[in-house]
Write an enzyme that holds these catalytic residues in place. Structure first.
Site, PDB file in Angstrom:
ATOM      1  N   ARG A  66       0.691  -1.194  -0.107  1.00  0.00           N
ATOM      2  CA  ARG A  66      -0.047  -0.072  -0.009  1.00  0.00           C
ATOM      3  C   ARG A  66       0.933   1.233  -0.215  1.00  0.00           C
ATOM      4  O   ARG A  66       1.872   1.395   0.749  1.00  0.00           O
ATOM      5  CB  ARG A  66      -0.937  -0.039   1.228  1.00  0.00           C
ATOM      6  CG  ARG A  66      -2.095  -0.945   1.300  1.00  0.00           C
ATOM      7  CD  ARG A  66      -2.975  -0.979   2.319  1.00  0.00           C
ATOM      8  NE  ARG A  66      -2.283  -1.250   3.563  1.00  0.00           N
ATOM      9  CZ  ARG A  66      -1.947  -0.353   4.355  1.00  0.00           C
ATOM     10  NH1 ARG A  66      -1.701   0.825   4.366  1.00  0.00           N
ATOM     11  NH2 ARG A  66      -0.985  -1.005   5.384  1.00  0.00           N
ATOM     12  N   TYR A 194      -1.745  -3.438  -6.717  1.00  0.00           N
ATOM     13  CA  TYR A 194      -1.333  -4.009  -5.458  1.00  0.00           C
ATOM     14  C   TYR A 194      -2.983  -4.198  -4.549  1.00  0.00           C
ATOM     15  O   TYR A 194      -3.596  -3.277  -4.452  1.00  0.00           O
ATOM     16  CB  TYR A 194      -0.425  -3.390  -4.571  1.00  0.00           C
ATOM     17  CG  TYR A 194      -0.532  -3.814  -3.156  1.00  0.00           C
ATOM     18  CD1 TYR A 194       0.179  -5.000  -2.955  1.00  0.00           C
ATOM     19  CD2 TYR A 194      -1.193  -3.271  -2.120  1.00  0.00           C
ATOM     20  CE1 TYR A 194       0.179  -5.566  -1.556  1.00  0.00           C
ATOM     21  CE2 TYR A 194      -0.859  -3.884  -0.790  1.00  0.00           C
ATOM     22  CZ  TYR A 194      -0.497  -4.990  -0.920  1.00  0.00           C
ATOM     23  OH  TYR A 194      -0.449  -5.522   0.585  1.00  0.00           O
ATOM     24  N   GLY A 196      -4.054  -3.856  -1.613  1.00  0.00           N
ATOM     25  CA  GLY A 196      -4.732  -2.976  -0.849  1.00  0.00           C
ATOM     26  C   GLY A 196      -4.837  -1.600  -1.411  1.00  0.00           C
ATOM     27  O   GLY A 196      -5.764  -0.843  -0.736  1.00  0.00           O
ATOM     28  N   LYS A 203      -9.818  -2.479   1.984  1.00  0.00           N
ATOM     29  CA  LYS A 203      -9.511  -1.265   2.378  1.00  0.00           C
ATOM     30  C   LYS A 203     -10.216   0.025   2.039  1.00  0.00           C
ATOM     31  O   LYS A 203     -10.658   0.712   3.100  1.00  0.00           O
ATOM     32  CB  LYS A 203      -7.885  -0.985   2.540  1.00  0.00           C
ATOM     33  CG  LYS A 203      -6.940  -2.094   2.769  1.00  0.00           C
ATOM     34  CD  LYS A 203      -7.084  -2.366   4.098  1.00  0.00           C
ATOM     35  CE  LYS A 203      -6.175  -3.786   4.686  1.00  0.00           C
ATOM     36  NZ  LYS A 203      -6.212  -3.983   6.003  1.00  0.00           N
ATOM     37  N   HIS A 223     -10.649  -2.363  11.798  1.00  0.00           N
ATOM     38  CA  HIS A 223      -9.062  -3.303  11.306  1.00  0.00           C
ATOM     39  C   HIS A 223      -8.917  -4.153  12.232  1.00  0.00           C
ATOM     40  O   HIS A 223      -7.833  -4.124  12.984  1.00  0.00           O
ATOM     41  CB  HIS A 223      -8.007  -2.256  11.070  1.00  0.00           C
ATOM     42  CG  HIS A 223      -6.861  -2.829  10.434  1.00  0.00           C
ATOM     43  ND1 HIS A 223      -5.500  -2.640  10.440  1.00  0.00           N
ATOM     44  CD2 HIS A 223      -6.923  -4.055   9.593  1.00  0.00           C
ATOM     45  CE1 HIS A 223      -4.783  -3.273   9.707  1.00  0.00           C
ATOM     46  NE2 HIS A 223      -5.513  -4.014   8.833  1.00  0.00           N
ATOM     47  N   SER A 245      -1.252  -3.701  10.365  1.00  0.00           N
ATOM     48  CA  SER A 245      -0.772  -4.444   9.326  1.00  0.00           C
ATOM     49  C   SER A 245       0.574  -5.198   9.679  1.00  0.00           C
ATOM     50  O   SER A 245       1.510  -4.749  10.127  1.00  0.00           O
ATOM     51  CB  SER A 245      -0.638  -3.735   8.059  1.00  0.00           C
ATOM     52  OG  SER A 245      -1.945  -2.772   7.657  1.00  0.00           O
ATOM     53  N   CYS A 247       1.283  -7.487  11.586  1.00  0.00           N
ATOM     54  CA  CYS A 247       1.554  -7.819  13.181  1.00  0.00           C
ATOM     55  C   CYS A 247       1.034  -8.903  13.594  1.00  0.00           C
ATOM     56  O   CYS A 247       0.530  -9.106  14.671  1.00  0.00           O
ATOM     57  CB  CYS A 247       1.113  -6.442  13.984  1.00  0.00           C
ATOM     58  SG  CYS A 247       2.245  -4.975  13.511  1.00  0.00           S
ATOM     59  N   GLY A 248       0.323  -9.783  12.820  1.00  0.00           N
ATOM     60  CA  GLY A 248      -0.061 -11.390  13.416  1.00  0.00           C
ATOM     61  C   GLY A 248      -1.564 -11.296  13.427  1.00  0.00           C
ATOM     62  O   GLY A 248      -1.735 -12.280  14.400  1.00  0.00           O
ATOM     63  N   ASP A 272      -9.108  -9.717   9.200  1.00  0.00           N
ATOM     64  CA  ASP A 272      -8.594  -8.442   9.044  1.00  0.00           C
ATOM     65  C   ASP A 272      -9.614  -7.272   9.322  1.00  0.00           C
ATOM     66  O   ASP A 272      -9.077  -6.073   9.696  1.00  0.00           O
ATOM     67  CB  ASP A 272      -8.177  -8.352   7.559  1.00  0.00           C
ATOM     68  CG  ASP A 272      -7.435  -7.159   7.238  1.00  0.00           C
ATOM     69  OD1 ASP A 272      -6.580  -6.873   7.995  1.00  0.00           O
ATOM     70  OD2 ASP A 272      -7.513  -6.538   6.318  1.00  0.00           O
ATOM     71  N   SER A 361       5.030 -10.120   0.256  1.00  0.00           N
ATOM     72  CA  SER A 361       4.351 -11.107  -0.743  1.00  0.00           C
ATOM     73  C   SER A 361       2.969 -11.491  -0.009  1.00  0.00           C
ATOM     74  O   SER A 361       2.916 -11.785   1.314  1.00  0.00           O
ATOM     75  CB  SER A 361       5.360 -12.271  -0.992  1.00  0.00           C
ATOM     76  OG  SER A 361       6.061 -12.742  -0.038  1.00  0.00           O
ATOM     77  N   ARG A 362       1.832 -12.143  -0.709  1.00  0.00           N
ATOM     78  CA  ARG A 362       0.783 -12.376  -0.266  1.00  0.00           C
ATOM     79  C   ARG A 362       0.198 -13.517  -0.707  1.00  0.00           C
ATOM     80  O   ARG A 362       0.484 -13.911  -1.823  1.00  0.00           O
ATOM     81  CB  ARG A 362      -0.156 -11.242  -0.653  1.00  0.00           C
ATOM     82  CG  ARG A 362       0.047  -9.702   0.007  1.00  0.00           C
ATOM     83  CD  ARG A 362      -0.068  -9.767   1.510  1.00  0.00           C
ATOM     84  NE  ARG A 362       0.117  -8.293   2.046  1.00  0.00           N
ATOM     85  CZ  ARG A 362      -0.598  -7.836   2.951  1.00  0.00           C
ATOM     86  NH1 ARG A 362      -1.663  -8.419   3.676  1.00  0.00           N
ATOM     87  NH2 ARG A 362      -0.004  -6.794   3.528  1.00  0.00           N
ATOM     88  N   ARG A 393       3.428  -3.472  17.669  1.00  0.00           N
ATOM     89  CA  ARG A 393       4.779  -4.376  17.714  1.00  0.00           C
ATOM     90  C   ARG A 393       5.678  -3.268  18.416  1.00  0.00           C
ATOM     91  O   ARG A 393       5.974  -2.377  17.905  1.00  0.00           O
ATOM     92  CB  ARG A 393       5.143  -4.619  16.180  1.00  0.00           C
ATOM     93  CG  ARG A 393       6.334  -5.407  15.858  1.00  0.00           C
ATOM     94  CD  ARG A 393       6.474  -5.197  14.440  1.00  0.00           C
ATOM     95  NE  ARG A 393       6.029  -6.309  13.706  1.00  0.00           N
ATOM     96  CZ  ARG A 393       6.230  -7.501  13.432  1.00  0.00           C
ATOM     97  NH1 ARG A 393       7.447  -7.876  14.008  1.00  0.00           N
ATOM     98  NH2 ARG A 393       5.460  -8.110  12.915  1.00  0.00           N
TER      99      ARG A 393
HETATM  100  C1  OXD Z   1      -3.089  -4.581   5.237  1.00  0.00           C
HETATM  101  C2  OXD Z   1      -3.781  -5.680   4.790  1.00  0.00           C
HETATM  102  O1  OXD Z   1      -1.925  -3.869   4.728  1.00  0.00           O
HETATM  103  O2  OXD Z   1      -4.628  -6.362   5.652  1.00  0.00           O
HETATM  104  O3  OXD Z   1      -3.549  -4.100   6.571  1.00  0.00           O
HETATM  105  O4  OXD Z   1      -3.561  -5.988   3.552  1.00  0.00           O
HETATM  106 MN    MN Z   2      -5.031  -5.256   7.208  1.00  0.00          MN
END
Ligand code: OXD
Ligand code: MN
Length: 582
Positions: A66, A194, A196, A203, A223, A245, A247-248, A272, A361-362, A393
């Site tokens: 993003r 991309y 996002g 988003k 979120h 984003s 952070c687990g 998410d 990467s996603r 974090r």
């Molecule tokens: C983010 C996502 O960037 O969920 O928060 O892709």
């Molecule tokens: Mn997110």
């Protein structure tokens, strides 16, 4: 002509595509699109047995995350967007960004993608229509939303939909804009493919536009992951958790209970986004508006997230991972040793010096493939939340967990949380910034008004969820994480549920209620008592510095900041024995 058809016609007049295809979401349509993308190399088929039905997409190297600095709120007044958003006047947006859309789809096909955010048939679901010239976006939207005919059926001749216009343009960051018109509920995105930036249901709609709709209608778009926790005997609790984003959130949402044999089970509702409403019973109810996961791949492995590994082992779109010559996807954290002859995320032979997979990467995968989905994940009424969790974090400062004293204190803690930046957005990684409710990049209006909305919502809840703060990322002097993490996070969740039920010990500290090591169930965990103490330590000096940082953040928000939050900061400063003034 329906309002949707009229809008699409208008958009086609500007962008002038060679052809226009209304997507119905059918298997036949999907097969056609996949074939086309495989033949023009937009996608590459992965290994038929090791990754059946999986494909790889490599994006332009400058289009991998993003781009928050190119994301705008085009509200009529700058004040409405507030100091934490980039603002452009609607007139400027129309001329500057509108000009880029003139004829941009010439020679290309425009796909009209009707979609529903939220479970089909739910009174909380909402329709969007995205016009895009990217078939990759269509394939992703088909996974991430309920796309095609069901959306048109739900919409009928109504004008109640969020229009979104997307073009990859020439992919140049110089001509890249993601613009939201909150008053018109309209989205324009150009110059990026991309997720996002380009999957407009996520988003752009489900957070930025939805947060403004929610403010106007008295609900919230957040979120947050949503998870289900079943206790021995079958009692069930739902938890919403907001982390920035990468952070687990996905790992926590898919947590495998280390205490499964004792009857503690965890299931997934979402990873998410959560849309939250006050129920007739005075509780806060949550719906996951998405139908899939667009998750960060690196760090996903058999130890960190075996559920995600099982979810993505077939029918998954991978973007920017590394791959073996015979098409087996690979990324850092998948297993201990990278295979030989790996091609990196740009398709070049990997020389082992940098990362093989891009850090952002996603995977894009349907939620129905995830073995831990709760039977309630598509419940039209949503699920009632017992607890809300916020966390960032932070290598230092924040303890493993603390409970806030009440809703107002919880809003203060969530509003002031700090986190180190990650690769999910372009820019420097590892810099601490305030990321209120993990919504800094996603709140579609003035952040101070957003805090006021949170406080207002609390007044409507007769049975509000308890609010907690967590930090899984505290490190010791050697720089190593103190908390074993992953599945063990369940132990922290169980303490929260104990607190919700009026059990579970805690001690009062200036920042909130912190458990003692003995209040957490650490049975079977090889965690030295001193480490547990360090994890839960409230470092007053570090918090004194934090107070000053929060003070300058509040100053930035200006006079619209709700007075309650300023007072809570003063009270915290007082408890810490520091001067409250700036
Ligand atoms: C983010 C996502 O960037 O969920 O928060 O892709
Ligand atoms: Mn997110």
């Amino acid at each position: 002509m329906t309002p949707a058809e009229r809008w699409v016609e208008e958009v086609a007049k500007t962008t002038r595509p060679a052809s226009l295809v209304w997507c119905d979401g059918s298997d036949a349509e999907h097969a056609r699109l996949m074939e086309q993308m495989l033949s023009d190399r937009t996608l590459q088929q992965l290994h038929p047995r090791q990754a059946p039905g999986c494909t790889l997409h490599r994006s332009h190297p400058s289009d991998v995350a993003r781009t928050e600095h190119l994301t705008f709120i085009a509200s009529r007044s700058q004040e409405a967007a507030g100091p934490t958003n980039n603002w452009m006047s609607p007139q400027d947006a129309r001329s500057r960004v509108g000009a880029l859309f003139e004829g941009v789809m010439q020679g290309r096909t425009a796909y009209v993608v009707p979609y529903v955010m939220g479970p089909l048939g739910s009174p909380f679901s909402k329709v969007g229509i995205e016009v895009t010239d990217s078939p990759y976006v269509v394939a992703n939207m088909r996974i991430m939303t309920r796309m095609g005919k069901p959306a048109l059926d739900q919409l009928g001749a109504s004008e109640d939909f969020v229009p979104g216009l997307h073009s990859v343009g020439d992919l140049s960051p110089d001509r890249r804009f993601i613009v939201h018109f909150p008053e018109e509920r309209l989205i324009w995105s150009i110059g990026s493919g991309y997720g996002g930036n380009a999957l407009l249901g996520k988003k752009c709609f489900a957070l930025r536009i939805a947060s403004t709709i929610a403010r106007d209608q008295g609900w919230m778009a957040e979120h947050m992951l949503i998870l289900e926790l079943e206790l021995p005997g079958g009692e069930t609790h739902y938890v919403g958790a907001a982390f920035p984003s990468a952070c687990g959130k996905t790992n926590l949402a898919m947590l495998v209970s280390p205490l499964e044999e004792l009857g503690y089970k965890v299931r997934t509702v979402g990873d998410d986004i959560a849309w939250l409403r006050v129920g007739d019973d005075g509780r806060l109810w949550a719906v996951n508006p998405e139908a899939g996961f667009f998750g960060v791949v690196p760090g996903t492995g058999p130890d960190t997230n075996p559920t995600a590994m099982a979810t993505i082992d077939h029918d998954t779109i991978f973007t920017n991972v590394a791959v073996t010559p015979d098409g087996i996807p690979w990324w850092e954290g998948k297993d201990k040793s990278p295979p030989a002859d790996l091609l990196d995320w740009q398709g070049k032979p990997w020389d082992r010096s940098g990362k093989a997979a891009h850090p952002n990467s996603r995977f894009t995968v349907a939620a129905r493939q995830c073995p831990s989905m709760s039977p309630k994940w598509e419940d039209p009424k949503g699920v009632p939340l017992s607890a809300l969790v916020f966390g960032g974090r932070r290598a230092r400062v924040a303890p493993l967990v603390f409970e806030t004293r009440d809703w107002e204190h919880g809003v203060f803690v969530a509003a002031t949380m700090g986190s180190e930046t990650t690769a999910a957005a372009t820019g420097q990684v590892g810099v601490v910034r305030r990321d209120p409710m993990a919504m800094l990049p996603f709140c579609g209006y003035n952040m101070a008004d957003y805090f006021a909305h949170w406080l207002r919502m609390g007044r409507k809840l007769s049975r509000p969820p308890a609010i907690f703060h967590v930090n899984w990322f505290r490190t010791g002097p050697d720089g190593k994480f103190l908390w074993p993490g992953f599945g063990q996070n369940l132990r922290v969740l169980l303490w929260m549920i104990d607190r919700v039920k009026g059990k579970g010990g805690a001690i009062e500290t200036p920042i909130g209620l912190v458990p003692k090591p003995t209040d957490l169930n650490l049975d079977g965990l090889d965690l030295p008592h001193t480490t547990a103490e360090e994890l839960l330590r409230v470092d007053k000096d570090a918090w004194a510095v934090e107070v000053q940082e929060i003070r300058s953040f509040f100053d930035r928000l200006g006079p619209r900041l709700p007075a309650e939050l300023g007072r809570t900061l003063d009270a915290l400063a007082h408890k810490l024995g520091v001067t409250a003034s700036a």
